[in-house]
Design a protein around this motif. Structure first.
Motif, short mmCIF file in Angstrom:
data_model
loop_
_atom_site.label_atom_id
_atom_site.label_comp_id
_atom_site.label_asym_id
_atom_site.label_seq_id
_atom_site.Cartn_x
_atom_site.Cartn_y
_atom_site.Cartn_z
N LEU A 5 5.65 -9.81 -5.60
CA LEU A 5 4.28 -9.90 -5.14
C LEU A 5 3.52 -11.04 -5.81
N GLU A 6 3.84 -11.33 -7.07
CA GLU A 6 3.22 -12.47 -7.73
C GLU A 6 3.61 -13.78 -7.05
N ARG A 7 4.90 -13.85 -6.67
CA ARG A 7 5.32 -15.05 -5.94
C ARG A 7 4.58 -15.18 -4.60
N GLU A 8 4.53 -14.07 -3.91
CA GLU A 8 3.80 -14.09 -2.63
C GLU A 8 2.33 -14.41 -2.83
N ALA A 9 1.76 -13.91 -3.95
CA ALA A 9 0.36 -14.19 -4.24
C ALA A 9 0.13 -15.69 -4.47
N LYS A 10 1.08 -16.33 -5.16
CA LYS A 10 0.97 -17.77 -5.36
C LYS A 10 0.99 -18.50 -4.02
N ASP A 11 1.96 -18.08 -3.15
CA ASP A 11 2.02 -18.70 -1.82
C ASP A 11 0.73 -18.46 -1.03
N CYS A 12 0.22 -17.25 -1.15
CA CYS A 12 -1.01 -16.92 -0.43
C CYS A 12 -2.20 -17.72 -0.97
N ALA B 118 4.97 -16.99 21.95
CA ALA B 118 5.22 -15.71 21.26
C ALA B 118 5.34 -15.91 19.75
N LEU B 119 6.04 -17.00 19.36
CA LEU B 119 6.16 -17.29 17.92
C LEU B 119 4.81 -17.62 17.30
N ALA B 120 3.96 -18.34 18.05
CA ALA B 120 2.63 -18.64 17.52
C ALA B 120 1.83 -17.35 17.31
N LYS B 121 1.94 -16.42 18.28
CA LYS B 121 1.25 -15.13 18.11
C LYS B 121 1.80 -14.37 16.91
N ARG B 122 3.14 -14.38 16.78
CA ARG B 122 3.73 -13.70 15.62
C ARG B 122 3.29 -14.33 14.31
N LEU B 123 3.15 -15.67 14.33
CA LEU B 123 2.72 -16.38 13.12
C LEU B 123 1.30 -15.95 12.74
N SER B 124 0.41 -15.86 13.74
CA SER B 124 -0.96 -15.43 13.45
C SER B 124 -0.98 -14.00 12.92
N LEU B 125 -0.17 -13.13 13.55
CA LEU B 125 -0.09 -11.74 13.05
C LEU B 125 0.48 -11.69 11.65
N ALA B 126 1.47 -12.55 11.37
CA ALA B 126 2.06 -12.58 10.02
C ALA B 126 1.04 -13.05 8.99
N GLU B 127 0.22 -14.03 9.37
CA GLU B 127 -0.81 -14.49 8.43
C GLU B 127 -1.82 -13.38 8.15
N LYS B 128 -2.21 -12.67 9.20
CA LYS B 128 -3.12 -11.54 8.98
C LYS B 128 -2.50 -10.48 8.09
N SER B 129 -1.22 -10.18 8.36
CA SER B 129 -0.54 -9.17 7.51
C SER B 129 -0.41 -9.65 6.08
N LYS B 130 -0.23 -10.98 5.90
CA LYS B 130 -0.14 -11.50 4.53
C LYS B 130 -1.48 -11.36 3.81
N GLU B 131 -2.57 -11.61 4.54
CA GLU B 131 -3.87 -11.41 3.91
C GLU B 131 -4.06 -9.97 3.47
N SER B 132 -3.68 -9.04 4.34
CA SER B 132 -3.79 -7.61 3.95
C SER B 132 -2.85 -7.29 2.80
N LEU B 133 -1.66 -7.94 2.81
CA LEU B 133 -0.71 -7.69 1.72
C LEU B 133 -1.21 -8.23 0.39
N MET C 134 0.82 -1.21 0.00
CA MET C 134 0.00 0.00 0.00
C MET C 134 0.86 1.27 0.00
N ALA C 135 1.96 1.20 0.71
CA ALA C 135 2.87 2.37 0.74
C ALA C 135 3.43 2.65 -0.64
N ALA C 136 3.82 1.57 -1.37
CA ALA C 136 4.35 1.75 -2.73
C ALA C 136 3.28 2.32 -3.64
N ALA C 137 2.04 1.80 -3.50
CA ALA C 137 0.95 2.31 -4.33
C ALA C 137 0.69 3.78 -4.02
N ALA C 138 0.73 4.12 -2.74
CA ALA C 138 0.51 5.53 -2.37
C ALA C 138 1.61 6.44 -2.93
N GLU C 139 2.89 5.95 -2.86
CA GLU C 139 4.00 6.73 -3.44
C GLU C 139 3.80 6.91 -4.94
#
Length: 779
Positions: A187-194, A697-712, A1-6
């Motif tokens: 981003l296409e690679r990440e999209a495939k993973d997602c 803590a890692l499990a919490k980070r993993l859940s947050l990372a999954e949420k951030s990946k969905e937003s990404l 989103m930051a890149a798109a805004a720039e």
């Protein structure tokens, strides 16, 4: 989103620059067209001037040729005259005869000479005028040429700057394009993973939905079978249910009540000071009670003002009772706020006091106006204060009506609907702001009045000090009213939302009686829950467990606290294990001693009776012997090494038997081994707790990372769309910029060509003008 805004920001900047350049391009086009029109007109003028110059040159050539002929003719005539004079001297006779003819010829020659002289003058005038016109034209053309050269230089600088800007913009866009291509690939690679992960999540979701559906069916079956009566369907029965305890809301409401109590206390002290100082003022001005008798009206007014504390103090007490009624355990709503009625009654009594003193206050101000010391300005201030006091009582009447409306849900619930709560609170906030505005006007008018009263000739120091005290009390009143108004308006949403708090499934209490029954049920439920709680020796207290849970959740921040707690628990475990092993060893040692004693009894043939007695005396006193051996070992330690390890022996100048030394050796060895094992166990437990906290803590980070990946992924889609759109716009802008640059270059080339032609024509004109000037000089 930051890149798109720039990218959007860059695109907007480029669009703005493009619009500016487009406007500049239009202006330049107009300038080029105007310059072309000017150059065409200048060419036509130059052609006309060339034609006129050629005509003038032809005329000049013809005139010079005629002048030369005339000069030759004049010379011939002069020669003839000289010859005729010489002949006349010789023959006067012939001269007299020919004198008539020579006079006629002279007259003819004189006429011709006169005509030629006039023509010469006229031609000289024409030549001079033509020369001046030529000079003017030359100066005008030079100025125009300088202007055109400066314009051309400016246009060239603008074109150079534009070309630089465009080249920089194109380079930046190309760099951005490459960066965006790289980003799009990543981003296409990440999209495939997602996508793969979304498929997995969808599968898990289906499984969870199936499991939850089966559980829901089971729970519905249980509810239909086990729940005979649902009291939430009826409003009357639901009002008797105890709502969920919202401790945060209660604490917030208690905090707000505490703030309101502090503001009311400030307001009460300010009102007390204001009424007491006004009483002193009435006793001093316009007639001082120390020197003369005060009017009966002012005496009655001061008597009423003297009673102000009995009306003002209860306001603070009523607010204090309301604050004390809001505790952490109760449910505070308008239906349960019974103490609000007490505050409303005290406010009504103070309003009655204000209504009682208002006519006396107005009459005392009129009496001040009628006195001889009162000026016109002071009279105007007194009239303004009369209006302010009327407005003050009206504002208190409004506040009392709205507070009495808030009391109705706890006394008569049909008097105020729940939908009108918000309106009542907003009106209270508006009236508080009006109260603050009125107090500001009163402070302003009192300050003006005090300044005017100081100028009165009979003004004493006592009057000045009382005026200062009144002004300070009014200032305190305005500050307190402003604080209360801002406090109430800031927390208006909280009041309106929180007072709709009720039982689950319902939105309100039907009556104060149902609210009171609910509170009784709540007390019974609390007592029942307390009776169910049994003290457990080994259990951890709830508060300590909550604290430990918070510590475990924030393990990365509080590892030292965790380590201390784990160390304490491990020390307890180690002590218990050591005691356990100690008593096990004691039991083993007792068994070994018993076996040895039995062998001694079997081996010994003599002294059977004495040995059996000793055996019975030794068996029950094994613990006493062990204590004696330990005391001896502490007195005199002797170190000796063996296969098992270090051994500590005790000697009281006597040799201990081998059996006891072996027992002590085995005991010490096992005690050391137990200590080592307990230390290892402590380390292992601490590591396990640490790893467990890190895993959480890692499990919490993993859940947050999954949420951030969905937003990404969503941002990736938007970025890809923006990239495609920006690429299209880039191509269009490039093409438009290239077309504009080509057009500008063509215009500049045409302008340079026209300027070179104009310079050549001007140079030719200069050369012709120089030749003409030289010819004129020669003439």
């Amino acid at each position: 989103m930051a890149a798109a805004a720039e990218l959007q920001g860059k695109y907007q900047k480029l669009a703005q620059e493009y619009s500016k350049l487009r406007a500049q391009n239009q202006v330049l086009k107009k300038g080029v067209v105007d310059e072309q029109a000017n150059s065409a007109s200048l060419k036509e003028q130059l052609k006309m001037k060339d034609q006129s110059l050629r005509k003038l040159q032809q005329e000049m050539d013809s005139l010079t040729f005629r002048n030369q002929q005339l000069a030759k003719r004049v010379e011939l005539l002069q020669d003839e005259l000289a010859l005729s004079e010489a002949r006349g001297k010789k023959n006067k006779k012939s001269a007299e005869s020919s004198s008539q003819l020579s006079q006629e010829q002279k007259s003819v020659f004189n006429e011709d000479l006169q005509k030629k002289i006039e023509e010469n003058e006229r031609l000289h005038i024409l030549f001079f005028e033509a020369d001046e016109q030529h000079k003017r034209l030359e100066a005008e053309l030079r100025t125009r040429l300088e202007v055109l050269e400066t314009d051309a230089a400016q246009h060239q600088t603008v074109v150079d700057s534009l070309t630089r800007k465009y080249t920089d913009a194109i380079e930046k866009l190309q760099n951005d394009k490459t960066k965006l291509e790289i980003k799009s690939q990543t981003l296409e690679r990440e999209a495939k993973d997602c996508r793969l992960r979304t498929e997995e999540c969808q599968q898990q979701l289906k499984n969870l939905q199936a499991a939850l559906g089966s559980r829901l069916e089971e729970s519905l079956c249980i509810i239909n079978e086990k729940v005979p009566f649902n009291d939430t369907r009826s409003r009357r029965y639901n009002a008797l249910n105890v709502p969920l305890h919202n401790r945060r809301y209660q604490l917030k409401l208690r905090d707000l009540a505490g703030q309101a109590l502090a503001f009311v206390q400030e307001l009460v002290t300010a009102l007390l000071n204001f009424h007491t100082y006004t009483e002193q003022k009435v006793q001093i001005f316009p007639i001082d009670s120390a020197t003369d008798t005060v009017s009966p009206l002012n005496q009655k007014f001061s008597q009423y003002l003297h009673e102000n504390a009995s009306y003002v103090r209860p306001l603070e007490e009523g607010m204090l009772h309301l604050f004390e009624s809001i505790t952490e355990d109760t449910v505070t709503v308008l239906e349960t706020a019974v103490k609000l009625k007490v505050f409303s009654e005290h406010l009504a009594s103070y309003l009655g006091f204000l209504r009682k003193i208002l006519p006396y206050q107005l009459k005392s101000l009129e009496e001040e106006c009628e006195s001889s010391l009162c000026t016109a300005a002071l009279r105007a201030r007194n009239m303004e204060l009369q209006r302010d006091m009327k407005r003050l009582t009206a504002v208190f009447e409004k506040l009392h009506t709205y507070v009495s409306l808030l009391v109705l849900p706890s006394t008569k619930p049909e008097g105020l609907l729940r939908t009108n709560y918000n309106l009542v609170f907003t009106n209270i906030a508006a009236s508080l702001h009006g109260f603050h505005d009125i107090l500001k006007d009163i402070s302003k008018h009192y300050s003006q009045k005090a300044a005017l009263e100081q100028d009165v000739p009979t003004a004493t120091q006592k009057l000045i000090t009382t005026n200062d005290c009144i002004l300070s009390s009014v200032a305190a009143l305005t500050n307190g009213a402003g604080k209360i108004a801002s406090f109430f308006s800031n927390n208006l949403d909280h009041f309106t939302v929180s007072l709709s708090y009720g039982p689950k499934g319902g939105t309100e209490f039907i009556s104060p009686l149902s609210a009171e029954c609910m509170l009784q049920y709540k007390k019974k439920a609390v007592a029942y829950m307390k009776s169910l709680k049994k003290p457990c020796a080994a259990s951890v207290p709830y508060e300590e467990a909550l604290a430990n849970r918070r510590v475990l959740l924030s393990s990365t921040e509080s590892r030292e606290g965790l380590a201390q707690q784990v160390q304490q628990s491990l020390e307890k475990i180690a002590r218990l294990e050591q005691e356990k092993e100690h008593w096990m060893l004691e039991a083993q040692l007792a068994k070994i001693k018993l076996e040895k004693e039995n062998q001694k009894l079997k081996d010994s043939l003599s002294g059977h009776l004495t040995e059996t007695i000793q055996e019975h005396s030794v068996l029950p006193n094994v613990a006493e012997q062990k204590k004696e051996t330990t005391e001896k070992s502490l007195r005199e330690p002797i170190r000796s090494t063996s296969l098992i390890g270090m051994l500590t022996l005790t000697t009281d100048n006597e040799k201990t038997p081998d059996v006891e030394s072996r027992e002590d050796l085995i005991k010490n060895h096992y005690m050391a081994r137990i200590a080592e094992l307990t230390s290892h166990l402590q380390l292992a437990d601490s590591k396990s707790v640490h790893f467990h906290a890190e895993c959480r803590a890692l499990a919490k980070r993993l859940s947050l990372a999954e949420k951030s990946k969905e937003s990404l992924t969503e941002e990736l889609k938007l970025a890809s769309q923006n990239i495609s759109r920006l690429q299209d716009e880039l191509m269009t802008t490039k093409r438009s910029y290239e077309d504009q640059l080509s057009m500008m270059s063509d215009h500049l080339c045409s302008m340079n060509e026209t300027l070179t032609k104009q310079r050549e024509e001007i140079d030719t004109l200069k050369m012709t003008s120089k030749g003409n000037s030289k010819k004129n000089k020669n003439r």
